[in-house]
Design a protein around this motif. Sequence first.
Motif, short mmCIF file in Angstrom:
data_model
loop_
_atom_site.label_atom_id
_atom_site.label_comp_id
_atom_site.label_asym_id
_atom_site.label_seq_id
_atom_site.Cartn_x
_atom_site.Cartn_y
_atom_site.Cartn_z
N ILE A 125 0.83 -1.21 0.00
CA ILE A 125 0.00 0.00 0.00
C ILE A 125 0.86 1.26 0.00
O ILE A 125 0.60 2.22 -0.74
N VAL A 126 1.92 1.25 0.81
CA VAL A 126 2.77 2.44 0.93
C VAL A 126 3.54 2.72 -0.36
O VAL A 126 3.68 3.87 -0.78
N THR A 127 4.05 1.68 -0.99
CA THR A 127 4.84 1.87 -2.21
C THR A 127 3.95 1.99 -3.45
O THR A 127 3.82 3.08 -4.04
N ILE A 128 3.33 0.89 -3.84
CA ILE A 128 2.52 0.90 -5.06
C ILE A 128 1.32 1.84 -4.92
O ILE A 128 1.05 2.67 -5.79
N GLY A 129 0.60 1.70 -3.79
CA GLY A 129 -0.61 2.50 -3.61
C GLY A 129 -0.35 3.98 -3.60
O GLY A 129 -1.07 4.77 -4.24
N SER A 130 0.67 4.42 -2.89
CA SER A 130 0.95 5.85 -2.80
C SER A 130 1.38 6.41 -4.15
O SER A 130 1.01 7.54 -4.52
N VAL A 131 2.16 5.66 -4.90
CA VAL A 131 2.60 6.12 -6.23
C VAL A 131 1.39 6.26 -7.15
O VAL A 131 1.24 7.27 -7.87
N GLU A 132 0.50 5.28 -7.14
CA GLU A 132 -0.68 5.35 -8.01
C GLU A 132 -1.61 6.49 -7.61
O GLU A 132 -2.18 7.17 -8.47
N LEU A 133 -1.76 6.73 -6.33
CA LEU A 133 -2.59 7.85 -5.88
C LEU A 133 -1.97 9.19 -6.28
O LEU A 133 -2.69 10.15 -6.60
N LEU A 134 -0.65 9.28 -6.26
CA LEU A 134 0.03 10.50 -6.70
C LEU A 134 -0.25 10.75 -8.18
O LEU A 134 -0.58 11.88 -8.58
N TYR A 135 -0.13 9.71 -8.98
CA TYR A 135 -0.43 9.84 -10.40
C TYR A 135 -1.92 10.17 -10.62
O TYR A 135 -2.27 10.96 -11.50
N VAL A 155 -3.51 13.32 -12.85
CA VAL A 155 -4.37 13.23 -14.04
C VAL A 155 -5.72 13.89 -13.78
O VAL A 155 -6.34 14.44 -14.70
N LEU A 156 -6.20 13.85 -12.53
CA LEU A 156 -7.48 14.48 -12.23
C LEU A 156 -7.38 16.00 -12.32
O LEU A 156 -8.39 16.68 -12.53
N TYR A 157 -6.17 16.55 -12.17
CA TYR A 157 -5.99 17.99 -12.30
C TYR A 157 -6.37 18.47 -13.70
O TYR A 157 -6.80 19.61 -13.88
N LYS A 158 -6.20 17.59 -14.68
CA LYS A 158 -6.50 17.95 -16.07
C LYS A 158 -7.92 17.54 -16.46
O LYS A 158 -8.20 17.28 -17.63
N PHE A 159 -8.79 17.50 -15.46
CA PHE A 159 -10.17 17.08 -15.70
C PHE A 159 -10.84 17.94 -16.78
O PHE A 159 -11.53 17.42 -17.67
N ASP A 160 -10.64 19.25 -16.73
CA ASP A 160 -11.30 20.14 -17.68
C ASP A 160 -10.56 20.25 -19.00
O ASP A 160 -11.00 20.96 -19.91
N GLN A 161 -9.44 19.54 -19.13
CA GLN A 161 -8.65 19.58 -20.37
C GLN A 161 -8.74 18.26 -21.13
O GLN A 161 -7.82 17.85 -21.81
N GLY A 162 -9.85 17.59 -20.98
CA GLY A 162 -10.06 16.31 -21.65
C GLY A 162 -10.17 15.16 -20.67
O GLY A 162 -10.63 14.07 -21.03
N GLY A 163 -9.76 15.39 -19.41
CA GLY A 163 -9.81 14.32 -18.43
C GLY A 163 -11.20 13.87 -18.08
O GLY A 163 -11.40 12.77 -17.56
N TYR A 164 -12.19 14.71 -18.38
CA TYR A 164 -13.58 14.36 -18.08
C TYR A 164 -14.09 13.23 -18.99
O TYR A 164 -15.09 12.57 -18.67
N LEU A 165 -13.43 13.01 -20.11
CA LEU A 165 -13.96 12.08 -21.11
C LEU A 165 -14.10 10.65 -20.60
O LEU A 165 -15.19 10.06 -20.69
N PRO A 166 -13.04 10.02 -20.06
CA PRO A 166 -13.22 8.65 -19.57
C PRO A 166 -14.19 8.55 -18.40
O PRO A 166 -14.88 7.55 -18.25
N LEU A 167 -14.25 9.61 -17.59
CA LEU A 167 -15.21 9.61 -16.49
C LEU A 167 -16.64 9.69 -17.02
O LEU A 167 -17.56 9.09 -16.46
N ALA A 168 -16.83 10.43 -18.12
CA ALA A 168 -18.15 10.50 -18.74
C ALA A 168 -18.52 9.13 -19.33
O ALA A 168 -19.66 8.66 -19.18
N PHE A 169 -17.55 8.48 -20.01
CA PHE A 169 -17.78 7.14 -20.53
C PHE A 169 -18.15 6.20 -19.39
O PHE A 169 -19.10 5.41 -19.49
N ALA A 170 -17.37 6.26 -18.31
CA ALA A 170 -17.59 5.37 -17.17
C ALA A 170 -18.95 5.61 -16.54
O ALA A 170 -19.65 4.67 -16.16
N ALA A 171 -19.35 6.89 -16.42
CA ALA A 171 -20.65 7.21 -15.84
C ALA A 171 -21.78 6.62 -16.67
O ALA A 171 -22.74 6.05 -16.12
#
Length: 739
Positions: free
Chosen positions: A494-504, A508-524
């Motif tokens: 959790i500390v190694t793999i999990g923390s790295v993935e959460l950082l990434y 990527v969520l920071y760019k939500f309004d720059q196209g990042g919303y697309l996969p979330l819209a598909f998923a919804a």
Amino acid sequence: MEDIIVDDDSHDTQQVLRPDYQHDDHRSSGQNLHVRSDSFDIESRSFSTHIGSASKEAGWSVILLLAFQSFGIVYGDLGTSPLYVFAGVFPDGVKHDDDILGVLSLILYTLTLLPMVKYVFIVLRATDNGDGGTFALYSLLCRYAKIGLIPNQQAEDNDVSNFKLDLPNNRRIKRASRIMLGLENSRFAKMFLLLATMLGTSMVIGDGVLTPCISVLSAVGGIKEATSIMTEDRIVWISVAILVILFMVQRFGTDKIGYSFAPIICIWFAFIGGIGFYNFIKYDPAVVKAINPKYIVDYFRRNKKNAWISLGGVILCTTGSEALFADVGHFTVRSIQISMCCVTYPVIMLAYIGQASFLRKHTDLVGDIFYKSIPDSLYWPMFVLAILAATIASQAMISGTFSIIQQSVALGCFPRVKIVHTSSKYEGQVYIPEVNYLLMLACIAVTVGFKTTIKIGNAYGIAVVFVMTLTSSFLVLIMIIIWKTNLFWVISFIVTIGSVELLYLSSVLYKFDQGGYLPLAFAALLMTIMYVWSNVYRRKYYYELDHKIPAERLNDMAANSNFNRLPGLAMFYSELVQGIPPIFKHYMENVPAIHSVLVFVSIKSLPISRVPLEEQFLFRRVEPKELYVFRCIVRYGYIDVRNEKEDFEKIMIEKLKEFISSNYTENEGDIDVIDRASRVGVVHLMGENEILAGKTAGIGKKILIDYAYNFLKKNLTHCDKMLDIPHKRMLKIGMTYEL
């Protein structure tokens, strides 16, 4: 036939009692689950003896052959990531020369930690009888902890050879049991895990949309190097044309062209690895010092927030990592480990190192780094190879999307769309016309709308990291509950793999309004479809369970003087596995006669990837014997092929006779009755249920059932088509369920 309305207002479908069972931590062969007795529990034996699961061990020659074949299926997406990663990390250009070393160091350690350490050496241990993917992880948890939301568990399921788990026996059992019981007793936890599975599945399907867009657009973009008349719009429309052709040929399957995939990707790897080594030697061999993580620290100190934002581009170097796990069922764990460790990993490392070396001398060319770093004499071969490799990467994700939807359909989480098996040799090759058409439209819309790989990359990153994070979350539960891993190693993961993935993920969520919303819209959208379908599917099952017909009622109907027996054999289809479905009562009230032999058939999916053929059919006999009424539960795994090319009717009758022969000493007369009835003719009786919300239901429930569910139901491929039931001998019985 006139419909009958049965009001369910007095029953809360969420409070129906489930079959009681006693939990068995060790799943020993001598300890079976105790299921609540019902009308079909009088006698319960499968027709064949227990057969252990086949070993998947193979000789080294087979493993090496599978390792070679895996290049064409598993690594297309991961192998084409050098087309766009550096351009995605530096969309505004390189600000400092040492930033290249910082980003290269990030790429090297990310590739090592996530695809190699996490997937190759940890996640691949969590296969479901050799098969991988989100559903494999969920099915493992469903088999060990009773977290399924549909109460169709049966004691006999535990006797299926692939159902058993090899579990450790150690002192950490108490902790695992505590967590497991907490999950089993919490409806919220069960629903949360199901929704997480749906989210992971939806994100992978989102990959199936974004991979063709970014791969093909990146590859075609290289033509700008050959001619100046190639504008951005022309590149977009050339990419669209390639995508249309790609989706149009899906209906033919990949069997005929699949053999060329592995050699093409191997040639691609040889070129990008060779060019990477050439650039490394020619431009700046000193980039090897990026192995020192100090450059990562320096990169963040210099760029601060911008460095964190750029992680959304770095993570694109891992695109396709989930395929290492999702596609392992076509190969073996060992073959994937060999092909990744010996070829893919070092070659991709060389490609990125070579690009970094080139960038150190040409920082202004970062936007077109892939093609700019290719020697002039190799430009056209690499352009053709890039197009082919991008097409193969796209093909793998499209095929993977079809397979995922097939699994979703099998587990009752998706409408029964038409599934076509395109290969007589390989059962995993499927094609879904409606989904293919929608994927094509989505790909065209994304390509035309976004136009550049930078914007698509923002969307792509979210899909990639979400799937990785959900896989890690499921894996932690498996470590604790099933593997009973030492708590120190769980926390370390959790500390190694999990923390790295959460950082990434935060990047990527920071760019939500720059196209990042697309996969979330598909998923919804996809999760809405899955939730609506699975929710009403469960409500319908609870309704039938609550209104099932007692065995004595069947005897009363048979004793009725107005009751007649018709010559022939009838198969009555239902999803209920714990009794006679209520629609049969409706049938008997309108047609007071049954055939001389009656078989209630239930199609049931188990939370395992495959059910061995000899264990698929489970028969029971309903007393009294003179009625000649049987129960047949046909069990499939979530990736099993459902007898598309075989006569389901013929197979079932043969298995029924095998059941009678192996379980009754005086069976000649019974088998003669079965033979005579089948010679007269076989009739297939199927329920055509209309599902409506109850009269007192709230507005939310009415929207869910009357509008959303019934809208989806209109586009179904019905059970008769799935089992190839002849229409001339099929009778549909209408009934309305008010839930």
